[in-house]
Every structure is written in C-alpha cells, then in structure tokens.
Design an enzyme around this catalytic site. Structure first.
Site, PDB file in Angstrom:
ATOM      1  N   ASN A   1       0.858  -1.216  -0.042  1.00 54.27           N
ATOM      2  CA  ASN A   1       0.226   0.023  -0.019  1.00 54.27           C
ATOM      3  C   ASN A   1       0.880   1.098   0.244  1.00 54.27           C
ATOM      4  O   ASN A   1       0.241   2.283  -0.345  1.00 54.27           O
ATOM      5  CB  ASN A   1      -0.999   0.007   1.273  1.00 54.27           C
ATOM      6  CG  ASN A   1      -0.199  -0.116   2.625  1.00 54.27           C
ATOM      7  OD1 ASN A   1       0.738  -0.570   2.754  1.00 54.27           O
ATOM      8  ND2 ASN A   1      -1.114   0.238   3.489  1.00 54.27           N
TER       9      ASN A   1
ATOM     10  N   GLU B   1       5.376  -4.535  11.839  1.00 51.35           N
ATOM     11  CA  GLU B   1       4.306  -3.453  11.782  1.00 51.35           C
ATOM     12  C   GLU B   1       3.226  -4.159  11.209  1.00 51.35           C
ATOM     13  O   GLU B   1       3.300  -4.477   9.937  1.00 51.35           O
ATOM     14  CB  GLU B   1       4.647  -2.097  11.211  1.00 51.35           C
ATOM     15  CG  GLU B   1       5.779  -1.391  12.286  1.00 51.35           C
ATOM     16  CD  GLU B   1       4.938  -0.672  13.327  1.00 51.35           C
ATOM     17  OE1 GLU B   1       3.772  -0.760  13.612  1.00 51.35           O
ATOM     18  OE2 GLU B   1       5.690  -0.139  14.303  1.00 51.35           O
TER      19      GLU B   1
ATOM     20  N   CYS C   1      -3.142   0.721   7.050  1.00 50.22           N
ATOM     21  CA  CYS C   1      -3.223  -0.173   8.190  1.00 50.22           C
ATOM     22  C   CYS C   1      -3.804   0.875   9.455  1.00 50.22           C
ATOM     23  O   CYS C   1      -4.518   0.337  10.427  1.00 50.22           O
ATOM     24  CB  CYS C   1      -1.958  -0.216   8.763  1.00 50.22           C
ATOM     25  SG  CYS C   1      -0.626   1.091   8.988  1.00 50.22           S
TER      26      CYS C   1
END
Ligand code: NAP
Ligand code: G3H
Length: 486
Positions: free
Chosen positions: A164, A260, A294
């Site tokens: 992304n 992450e 996210c």
C-alpha cells in the site's frame, strides 16, 4: 493523465544485486496486473535461492566497509538518494498509481514524503550521540571506571514491505538501516515491486557502494521463508498483514525483528463531541485510498444518544466521496485485487444477515467497492472485529465510555485509536485505558508525522518505528569500559 499512462511501457524489470540490474537464471517472470486498468503493466523476476545467497553474501562483505565510513560520508549518499527521488517523482508517481491504484496526487505525495523522510533520518542520526556513565554512581563502584556507550549497526537488515505504500514504507526501512551502517536486502511486496524497483533506481543514481543494497523479487510465499531463515540476515524489519507477521516471527527465531502489522482502529465519539469535525476526520480516516491503510479508522463506537445524528452526517459526507479510477483523483478506488474485494463483500453480507443496517453503499463493480456505512453493528458480526482493508465502516452504538473502551480493547489489534470529545480530561481517561500504540485526540488515526514513534501492540506488531526509533531498532548498544589509574 492519459498521456502519462501511455508514457509507461510494459517492460520486463530486472532485480538489483551488486549494483547491477540482472535477469534471473530461473527464467521465470511474475506478471503484475494493474488493479484498475485490468491489464499487465510489467513483469518482475522470480529469483532463485542461489541469487538470494549471492546478494546476502555480498551485503555481508560490503557492510563492514560501509560501517567504517564516517556518518558524514554516509549522509552524502542518502541526501543524494532523496534528491534523486524528488527528481524522479514524475516517473515514479504514475507507476505507483498504475501498480497499486493510488491517485496520482497521493502517489506524488508518497514520493515527496519519502524524500523528506530520508533527509530527516540523516539529520536525526547526525544528532544522535552516545552516553557516558561513571562507575561511582553505583554502590561500591569506582570513579576510575567510565563506560562509553555507543550504537553500532546490526549487520544485514532484511526489509520486507507491503503493497500500500510501495515506496514510502520501503524507504522507511532502508534509510535508517543505511545511515546506521547496515547493508540491506529489500524484498518488496510483489504487487508494488515495480514501484520498489523505481525507488532503487533513484538509489542507484546516488552511487551507493555496489552490493550494499540488493532488491530481491519473487513471491513471499516462495522465497519469503528462505530469506527470513537465512543465516546471513541479522535483523528483520517487516510491514504487512498480521498472519504473515506471525508466521515470520516463528521462522525468524532469535533474529531481532520489528513488525508493523494490521489494525482495527476505533473512532470513539463521545456525546459532547463536535460531530461535524468528528465525521470529517472519521471519513478521511476510513475511506482515503479505499481504507487500504493499516491506520484507517475501521470501526466507529458512538454514544447511542448521538448515534442517529452522527450517522446522518456520515451518510451525507460519504455519498459525496469521489469513487472510481485513481486516474481521476478519486478517493475510493478499486481494491488491490478481486480477492480483497470478495473479502470485504463477505464482511458486508455477514453483517446484513445478522441484522446490520446498510446506510449507504453495498454496491460493487468488479474490485471496486463503493463506500459502505453499516449501522447497528453488533459484536457477533465479523465486521466488528476483522480488518477489511477496504471502504466499509461499521458503526457500533454504545451506552457509556466504559462500554466503548471495553469493545475497543476486545480487539486482537492495537495500532491506534481516535477519541472525539470536547472534554480533555475524559479524552485522557480514555487514552490511558486504550490498549493501542497511539491515541489521537480529535483527529484521525495516522502514522505521520514520520518522526513520531509508531507502535503496534497485540496483533498490530512488535517494536517501534518512527525515525529515531527505527535507527535504534537497527543498531545495538556497545559498551567500552575505560579503567583509569587515578
Ligand atoms: P502481506 O500480504 O502480509 O505482505 C506483506 C509482505 O510480506 C509482502 O512483501 C509479501 O510478499 C511478504 N510475504 C508474504 N509471505 C511471506 C513469507 N512467508 N516470508 C516473507 N515475506 C512474505 O500484506 P499486504 O497485503 O502487502 O499489506 C496489507 C496488510 O499490511 C494489512 O494487514 C495492513 O494493515 C498491513 N500494514 C501494516 C502497516 C503498519 O505499519 N502497521 C503498514 C502497511 C500495511 P508478496 O507480496 O510477494 O506475497
Ligand atoms: O498502511 C499503513 C501505513 O503505515 C499508514 O500510513 O497513516 O500515513 O496512511 P498513513
């Protein structure tokens, strides 16, 4: 816009090892399809294990010399890389757009943000100094003992990035690793690897030592485990889905890692909130780039007394969102692939079956899901807990702050949360109880500015990113003790 597109040729991209662009001995190529043009935009190499070995072995050799160069010397290379990225923004941004379906404006912002990130990383490193400790501050210790504590690089960092932010989230690993004296093996997301290749083209122009950075292409499911378990890797910095991250953590055993991962960020709206402002932040948080962040707001927990009012404002604003091709600058764009759209559609249908009300949306055209607002979502619905990574926003009504906190914390994720209220004391009370890495008060959930610590807890990750924290995670402390004869 169409001129830009025709300028980009469908080509076979090479991998990057030893400062050279190469074709794989495997002869295998992976086709990259554009998520909205529905055509192939390029092919990348499916590399073989021997080629990965070569890259890692070179990285180990070159890293030793790189770590010995002065910080000022390393800084020059990174500054040049940042400049090259800015110079190449008109070339890189349309590729990001085509490959991951992000609007040209967002893609360009990503490139510029990355250059800023690199420069700030250099400046942060230039201002990080070690520490001295004197022995006599401990009982029985001696003044003649002085500890000099400095940070040294870990060696070869494996950087694995998601689709992304194919440039920014990759450089956010490379820059701190390099300035700290590490070498890097970079494995981009397959959908995102052409953008990653362009970023490495900029790095190549900055003339870093050959072999210091290598770019490995190939499916994570095929070469990922090999990379992660490789004895030549000293640290792993991974951003991606929680399932992948958990899998990697098991494989990596004792290799230091920063993970992450996914999120299910709640937007908690108290009775006293400015609803217009809250709705604006929630919509931007939930729907920009179709929620493929996210940090997207992925559920709203609203006090029941103001539920109808908030839902009314959200509906009106959501119906104004621009939907369609990223080439037209739309906010809600086709999802990265059809499988992702099926997943989101499944969440919507499960919620409807269990009694949720569709306020707006629930319309689909191939992998384009129209922005969907679901009201009266309850805890038995999957959409209350799963990360959709798509443009669907569930609203759960609550009767108290405590209930909102309880539902927020029941999630397996713990990335960020937003609290909307005019009562600063209540905001802090909620923030203190939130099991997330960060809490935003009266603002949308987001990673930046990039020097802030960025932390996922529970299923959202392990370790901390953010410029200074990333440098720290890619170095270790080294203590040299001076024993004086006083
Ligand atoms: P993903 O499917 O988990 O892929 C992430 C990366 O892992 C890709 O480079 C992928 O390569 C690689 N990979 C897959 N299997 C591997 C294996 N066995 N060993 C090593 N690498 C492997 O995630 P995504 O779909 O790209 O991104 C979406 C997810 O990332 C969402 O859950 C989102 O929340 C999360 N994310 C989190 C953050 C954060 O900072 N917290 C930021 C962005 C995204 P291939 O592409 O070749 O499979
Ligand atoms: O997708 C995860 C990114 O770390 C989110 O970054 O909040 O700047 O969009 P962002």
């Amino acid at each position: 816009m169409s001129t830009l597109l025709t300028d980009i040729k469908v080509i076979d991209y090479k991998f990057y090892v030893n400062g050279q662009w190469k074709e794989s001995q495997s002869g295998q190529m992976i086709e990259i399809q554009s998520p909205y043009l529905y055509e192939m935009i390029g092919r990348v190499q499916a590399m073989e294990k021997e080629e990965v070995d070569e890259a890692i072995s070179l990285a180990r050799e070159v890293q030793v010399e790189w770590a010995n160069t002065s910080l000022q010397e390393r800084a020059k290379y990174l500054y040049r890389w940042a400049d090259e990225l800015v110079n190449m923004q008109n070339e890189i941004a349309p590729i990001i757009m085509k490959e991951v379906g992000k609007s040209l404006k967002d893609a360009r912002n990503e490139v510029v943000r990355t250059a800023d990130f690199i420069r700030y990383t250099v400046e942060e490193a230039l201002h990080m100094h070690g520490e001295n400790m004197k022995g006599d501050s401990f009982p029985g210790g001696s003044k003649s003992k002085i500890a000099m504590i400095e940070r040294v690089p870990l060696g070869v960092v494996l950087a694995i990035s998601p689709f992304n932010y194919p440039v920014n989230l990759a450089a956010a690993k490379l820059a701190p690793a390099l300035i700290a004296g590490n070498a890097v093996i970079f494995k981009p997301a397959t959908q995102g690897s052409i953008s990653g290749i362009k970023m490495i083209e900029a790095l190549h122009k900055a003339e870093f030592p050959a072999g210091l950075v290598s770019l490995i292409t190939g499916r994570g499911s095929v070469i990922g485990d090999y990379l992660v378990e490789h004895k030549g890797i000293d640290m792993i910095s991974f951003t991606g889905g929680t399932n992948t991250g958990e899998h990697l953590a098991k494989k990596a055993a004792m290799i230091p890692m920063v993970l992450e991962l996914g999120g299910k960020d709640p937007g908690i709206v108290r009775e006293d909130a400015d609803l217009v402002e809250a709705a604006k932040q929630i919509i931007s948080g939930a729907f920009s780039y179709s929620g493929q962040r996210c940090t997207a707001i992925k559920r709203v927990l609203v006090h029941e007394h103001i539920g109808d009012k908030l839902v009314g404002i959200l509906k009106e604003e959501i119906e104004r969102l621009a939907v369609g091709s990223p080439e037209k600058g739309n906010t809600v764009v086709p999802l990265i692939d059809n499988q992702s759209a099926d997943f989101v559609q499944g969440l919507i249908e499960d919620a409807i079956e269990k009694g949720a009300k569709v306020v707006t949306g629930n319309k689909r055209d191939r992998n384009l899901i129209y922005p969907t607002l679901l009201d009266h979502v309850t805890e038995d619905m999957s959409v209350a807990w799963e990360e959709p990574f798509g443009p669907v926003l569930p609203v759960i009504r609550v009767s108290s702050d405590e209930e909102a906190i309880n539902i927020a914390n029941k999630s397996e994720y713990g990335l960020q949360a937003s609290v909307f209220t005019k009562d600063i004391n209540k905001a802090f009370m909620i923030s203190n109880k939130m099991e997330t890495g960060s809490v935003q008060i009266n603002g949308r959930t987001e990673r930046g500015p990039d020097h802030f610590p960025f932390i996922g807890v529970k299923g959202s990750g392990m370790g901390v990113q953010g410029i200074r924290k990333s440098i720290e995670s890619m170095t270790r402390e080294k203590v040299t003790v001076l024993n004086l004869s006083l």
